[in-house]
Scaffold this motif. Structure first.
Motif, PDB file in Angstrom:
ATOM      1  N   ASP A 307      41.276  46.839  40.116  1.00  0.00           N
ATOM      2  CA  ASP A 307      40.571  46.250  41.262  1.00  0.00           C
ATOM      3  C   ASP A 307      39.189  45.740  40.872  1.00  0.00           C
ATOM      4  OD1 ASP A 307      42.536  46.641  43.144  1.00  0.00           O
ATOM      5  OD2 ASP A 307      41.844  48.636  43.709  1.00  0.00           O
ATOM      6  N   GLN A 308      38.492  46.507  40.043  1.00  0.00           N
ATOM      7  CA  GLN A 308      37.122  46.132  39.666  1.00  0.00           C
ATOM      8  C   GLN A 308      37.061  44.713  39.111  1.00  0.00           C
ATOM      9  OE1 GLN A 308      35.250  48.269  36.340  1.00  0.00           O
ATOM     10  NE2 GLN A 308      33.968  46.463  36.086  1.00  0.00           N
ATOM     11  N   LYS A 309      38.133  44.283  38.451  1.00  0.00           N
ATOM     12  CA  LYS A 309      38.120  43.000  37.740  1.00  0.00           C
ATOM     13  C   LYS A 309      38.509  41.818  38.631  1.00  0.00           C
ATOM     14  CE  LYS A 309      36.990  44.895  33.798  1.00  0.00           C
ATOM     15  NZ  LYS A 309      35.699  44.638  33.150  1.00  0.00           N
ATOM     16  N   GLY A 310      38.729  42.084  39.934  1.00  0.00           N
ATOM     17  CA  GLY A 310      38.950  40.969  40.857  1.00  0.00           C
ATOM     18  C   GLY A 310      40.373  40.461  40.933  1.00  0.00           C
ATOM     19  N   PHE A 311      41.348  41.287  40.545  1.00  0.00           N
ATOM     20  CA  PHE A 311      42.729  40.791  40.532  1.00  0.00           C
ATOM     21  C   PHE A 311      43.339  40.660  41.919  1.00  0.00           C
ATOM     22  CE2 PHE A 311      42.217  41.947  36.083  1.00  0.00           C
ATOM     23  CZ  PHE A 311      42.634  40.745  35.510  1.00  0.00           C
ATOM     24  N   ASP A 312      42.745  41.336  42.918  1.00  0.00           N
ATOM     25  CA  ASP A 312      43.246  41.116  44.280  1.00  0.00           C
ATOM     26  C   ASP A 312      42.948  39.681  44.724  1.00  0.00           C
ATOM     27  OD1 ASP A 312      40.578  41.898  44.148  1.00  0.00           O
ATOM     28  OD2 ASP A 312      40.557  42.782  46.145  1.00  0.00           O
ATOM     29  N   LEU A 313      41.824  39.116  44.256  1.00  0.00           N
ATOM     30  CA  LEU A 313      41.525  37.710  44.577  1.00  0.00           C
ATOM     31  C   LEU A 313      42.565  36.791  43.938  1.00  0.00           C
ATOM     32  CD1 LEU A 313      37.629  37.359  44.102  1.00  0.00           C
ATOM     33  CD2 LEU A 313      38.899  38.091  46.119  1.00  0.00           C
ATOM     34  N   ILE A 314      42.878  37.063  42.668  1.00  0.00           N
ATOM     35  CA  ILE A 314      43.842  36.211  41.952  1.00  0.00           C
ATOM     36  C   ILE A 314      45.215  36.309  42.634  1.00  0.00           C
ATOM     37  CG2 ILE A 314      45.027  35.851  39.751  1.00  0.00           C
ATOM     38  CD1 ILE A 314      42.477  36.781  38.323  1.00  0.00           C
ATOM     39  N   ALA A 315      45.609  37.537  43.010  1.00  0.00           N
ATOM     40  CA  ALA A 315      46.914  37.729  43.664  1.00  0.00           C
ATOM     41  C   ALA A 315      47.008  36.875  44.932  1.00  0.00           C
ATOM     42  CB  ALA A 315      47.110  39.212  44.010  1.00  0.00           C
ATOM     43  N   TYR A 316      45.888  36.794  45.650  1.00  0.00           N
ATOM     44  CA  TYR A 316      45.876  36.122  46.954  1.00  0.00           C
ATOM     45  C   TYR A 316      46.092  34.612  46.833  1.00  0.00           C
ATOM     46  CZ  TYR A 316      44.500  35.592  51.853  1.00  0.00           C
ATOM     47  OH  TYR A 316      44.495  35.327  53.194  1.00  0.00           O
ATOM     48  N   ILE A 317      45.586  34.015  45.750  1.00  0.00           N
ATOM     49  CA  ILE A 317      45.659  32.541  45.661  1.00  0.00           C
ATOM     50  C   ILE A 317      46.608  32.057  44.550  1.00  0.00           C
ATOM     51  CG2 ILE A 317      43.377  32.104  46.661  1.00  0.00           C
ATOM     52  CD1 ILE A 317      43.695  31.779  42.928  1.00  0.00           C
ATOM     53  N   MET A 318      47.388  33.004  43.992  1.00  0.00           N
ATOM     54  CA  MET A 318      48.192  32.657  42.810  1.00  0.00           C
ATOM     55  C   MET A 318      49.199  31.533  43.090  1.00  0.00           C
ATOM     56  SD  MET A 318      48.213  33.791  39.678  1.00  0.00           S
ATOM     57  CE  MET A 318      49.316  33.784  38.274  1.00  0.00           C
ATOM     58  N   ASP A 319      49.884  31.616  44.238  1.00  0.00           N
ATOM     59  CA  ASP A 319      50.859  30.553  44.557  1.00  0.00           C
ATOM     60  C   ASP A 319      50.173  29.187  44.656  1.00  0.00           C
ATOM     61  OD1 ASP A 319      53.610  31.454  44.736  1.00  0.00           O
ATOM     62  OD2 ASP A 319      52.893  32.828  46.292  1.00  0.00           O
ATOM     63  N   GLU A 320      48.988  29.172  45.289  1.00  0.00           N
ATOM     64  CA  GLU A 320      48.255  27.901  45.409  1.00  0.00           C
ATOM     65  C   GLU A 320      47.818  27.379  44.049  1.00  0.00           C
ATOM     66  OE1 GLU A 320      45.334  27.424  48.884  1.00  0.00           O
ATOM     67  OE2 GLU A 320      45.754  29.567  48.882  1.00  0.00           O
ATOM     68  N   LEU A 321      47.282  28.293  43.221  1.00  0.00           N
ATOM     69  CA  LEU A 321      46.791  27.893  41.901  1.00  0.00           C
ATOM     70  C   LEU A 321      47.915  27.297  41.062  1.00  0.00           C
ATOM     71  CD1 LEU A 321      44.430  27.836  39.848  1.00  0.00           C
ATOM     72  CD2 LEU A 321      45.086  30.156  39.173  1.00  0.00           C
ATOM     73  N   CYS A 322      49.115  27.842  41.226  1.00  0.00           N
ATOM     74  CA  CYS A 322      50.243  27.387  40.410  1.00  0.00           C
ATOM     75  C   CYS A 322      50.796  26.027  40.859  1.00  0.00           C
ATOM     76  CB  CYS A 322      51.347  28.446  40.397  1.00  0.00           C
ATOM     77  SG  CYS A 322      50.881  29.902  39.425  1.00  0.00           S
ATOM     78  N   GLN A 323      50.237  25.469  41.939  1.00  0.00           N
ATOM     79  CA  GLN A 323      50.578  24.079  42.306  1.00  0.00           C
ATOM     80  C   GLN A 323      49.781  23.100  41.451  1.00  0.00           C
ATOM     81  OE1 GLN A 323      53.178  24.163  44.377  1.00  0.00           O
ATOM     82  NE2 GLN A 323      52.718  26.359  44.362  1.00  0.00           N
ATOM     83  N   ASP A 324      48.695  23.598  40.815  1.00  0.00           N
ATOM     84  CA  ASP A 324      47.824  22.715  40.034  1.00  0.00           C
ATOM     85  C   ASP A 324      48.400  22.496  38.634  1.00  0.00           C
ATOM     86  OD1 ASP A 324      46.355  23.138  42.280  1.00  0.00           O
ATOM     87  OD2 ASP A 324      44.550  23.876  41.281  1.00  0.00           O
ATOM     88  N   PHE A 342      51.742  39.927  37.841  1.00  0.00           N
ATOM     89  CA  PHE A 342      51.756  38.871  36.818  1.00  0.00           C
ATOM     90  C   PHE A 342      53.155  38.657  36.240  1.00  0.00           C
ATOM     91  CE2 PHE A 342      47.052  39.598  36.563  1.00  0.00           C
ATOM     92  CZ  PHE A 342      46.695  38.285  36.895  1.00  0.00           C
ATOM     93  N   ARG A 343      53.921  39.744  36.111  1.00  0.00           N
ATOM     94  CA  ARG A 343      55.320  39.579  35.647  1.00  0.00           C
ATOM     95  C   ARG A 343      56.099  38.710  36.641  1.00  0.00           C
ATOM     96  NH1 ARG A 343      55.119  45.512  34.459  1.00  0.00           N
ATOM     97  NH2 ARG A 343      54.909  45.728  32.191  1.00  0.00           N
ATOM     98  N   HIS A 344      55.859  38.960  37.938  1.00  0.00           N
ATOM     99  CA  HIS A 344      56.556  38.197  38.972  1.00  0.00           C
ATOM    100  C   HIS A 344      56.222  36.707  38.879  1.00  0.00           C
ATOM    101  CE1 HIS A 344      57.885  36.835  42.923  1.00  0.00           C
ATOM    102  NE2 HIS A 344      56.658  36.390  43.145  1.00  0.00           N
ATOM    103  N   PHE A 345      54.923  36.394  38.756  1.00  0.00           N
ATOM    104  CA  PHE A 345      54.537  34.979  38.720  1.00  0.00           C
ATOM    105  C   PHE A 345      54.959  34.309  37.409  1.00  0.00           C
ATOM    106  CE2 PHE A 345      51.653  36.270  42.219  1.00  0.00           C
ATOM    107  CZ  PHE A 345      52.091  35.340  43.153  1.00  0.00           C
ATOM    108  N   ALA A 346      55.043  35.091  36.330  1.00  0.00           N
ATOM    109  CA  ALA A 346      55.533  34.525  35.064  1.00  0.00           C
ATOM    110  C   ALA A 346      57.023  34.178  35.195  1.00  0.00           C
ATOM    111  CB  ALA A 346      55.319  35.522  33.925  1.00  0.00           C
TER     112      ALA A 346
END
Length: 480
Positions: A307-324, A342-346
């Motif tokens: 959590d400290q490293k901000g991965f909840d933020l990445i999880a939240y926008i991952m689908d959007e980011l992967c449109q880029d 990350f395994r799921h999105f890979a």
């Protein structure tokens, strides 16, 4: 000649679990040897790397009263890269597969280590002017120094410094247990000393009794005076504000050098990165099975997945980011939910996301050298080393403005053509996404501007000698 002793729970190259070991191993060799004799003491763990054990020799031993009995204290020593290192040997405490076993076992182990570190000094014939303690594991060193060691002539006048590498970890347990193990009297377990929310807090003891306090960046030194970052000790940090300073960590510029790095496919420098850096990206794309395209923007992440490293933020926008039009390469281990995310999105975006859920020194270097940008959206970050490594490799950091990230990454300003990276202020997923997309725009549409950011990034100096000068100034001030 000024004598300095570093006391810590880990130190490269002997034993490492995190950035603390890098500091304790790299900093002492950067002091001016004409004026400073800097030595290190750590526990003699059975899990110290085997290749170093033959060089570590027996020096002496004695028995020390501890926790109701006479405990063996063995002293081992070696010299590594010009720095004298001592190891405290006790099989009962330091036979282990990792340095940390968790509470409450670590309490007794490190309280013993703190007392033994002071007790060995007359035996090894080294009287430090300053004892520099690191994190909660050595929190009782300044306490013991004032409590039972000041009486003798040998210890009188020795100063202590406490460095906070991460305020989240404090060594908290019930007062009765810590009082029994440490042998400290009731006097020390009051709210202005070790008492903390009805428990005892080892780090707090060190912070109360040390002569000076440092932490690993200027911004973090300010942040920990506030309730959000202060982990319950913000009042103490405000009270000791005059004795508190932030000094940014460095990185080893020999280990992290794109011109000589043996882990990467193609070496490059600040002069040649325009042509050569991209060859690393192509090699990594091939190795990880991503589409091989020199033009696609690659974003790297090398981190503990917490959590400290901000991965909840990445999880939240991952689908959007992967449109880029990007590729995301992640290396690290940590919380199961982030590993699986990350395994799921890979799996879902196989041509855009590569999840390397393990840790490897070689792969981390490849990612620093191959990526175009490096993402670090931390909730809090006392110093952070990954952004310093990315700057060194000309990989543009995208960070949240907190702690050491704010101090070391200057945000890009398109009107003045300044800056070494991109940053966002609030801990907000879409603010982060907007910042990543701004970086994408500059990367794709203003390549010359992007290359100038890389030029400025690679021109930064976050090597250890720069930090050592600030520590030297503090020691001079303390010793007077």
């Amino acid at each position: 000649m000024k004598n300095i002793l570093f006391v810590a729970s880990e130190c490269v190259p002997f034993i490492k679990t995190g950035g603390l070991a890098d500091v304790v191993g790299s900093l002492p060799k950067c002091f001016d040897k004409q004026y400073f004799d800097v030595r290190v003491v750590i526990p003699y763990y059975s899990c110290i790397k085997d290749q170093y054990k033959p060089q570590i020799t027996y020096r002496d031993h004695f028995y020390m009263s501890f926790n109701g009995k006479q405990q063996y204290v063995g002293i081992m020593e070696t010299e590594y890269e010009g720095v004298k290192c001592y190891f405290i040997d006790n099989q009962e405490y330091f036979t282990c597969s990792t340095p940390y076993s968790g509470m409450p076992y670590d309490l007794e182990k490190f309280i013993y280590f703190s007392k033994a570190s002071l007790s060995i000094l007359p035996v090894i014939g080294f009287r430090p002017d300053v004892i520099h303690c690191h994190d909660w594991q050595t929190g009782l060193v300044p306490v013991y120094l004032k409590e039972r060691f000041q009486g003798g002539d040998f210890y009188r006048g020795i100063k202590s410094v406490m460095t906070i590498h991460n305020l989240k970890f404090q060594g908290v347990w019930d007062i009765k247990t810590i009082k029994y193990i440490s042998g400290l009297s009731d006097y020390y377990f009051t709210p202005d000393k070790l008492e903390f929310s009805k428990d005892a807090n080892l780090l707090k003891g060190g912070l109360v009794f040390a002569d000076a306090i440092t932490t690993v960046s200027n911004t973090y030194a300010e942040e920990i005076k506030t309730p959000f970052y202060g982990e319950g000790l913000d009042g103490l940090m405000r009270a000791r504000a005059h004795d508190l300073r932030g000094i940014v960590n460095g990185i080893d510029y020999d280990d992290y050098n794109p011109e000589t790095d043996k882990f990467i496919a193609k070496n490059y420098s600040a002069k040649t990165f325009r042509k050569e850096k991209v060859k690393n990206k192509l090699a990594l794309q091939k190795e990880l099975g991503l589409p091989e395209d020199p033009k696609t923007m690659m974003i790297g992440v090398v981190s503990r997945l917490t959590d400290q490293k901000g991965f909840d933020l990445i999880a939240y926008i991952m689908d959007e980011l992967c449109q880029d039009n990007i590729q995301l390469v992640v290396l690290g281990t940590g919380d199961e939910r982030y590993e699986n995310m990350f395994r799921h999105f890979a799996w879902k975006y196989g041509n855009k996301v590569s999840a390397q859920i393990y840790y490897s020194e070689a792969m981390s270097h490849k990612i620093y050298a191959s990526s175009d940008a490096f993402l670090m959206p931390s909730l809090f970050e006392p110093c952070g080393l990954s952004q310093l490594m990315s700057l060194r490799y000309g990989t543009v950091p995208i960070v949240r403005e907190t702690g050491g990230l704010k101090d070391t990454v200057q945000p890009y300003n398109e009107f003045e053509s300044t800056g070494t990276g991109f940053s966002f202020t609030n801990y907000n997923a879409h603010e982060m996404l907007n910042t990543i997309r701004y970086a994408e725009c500059v990367y794709y549409d203003r390549k010359r501007e992007w290359n100038k950011i890389v030029d400025r990034a690679m021109a930064q100096d976050y090597s250890w000698p720069a930090s050592a000068l600030q520590y030297q100034a503090m020691y001079d001030w303390l010793i007077g």
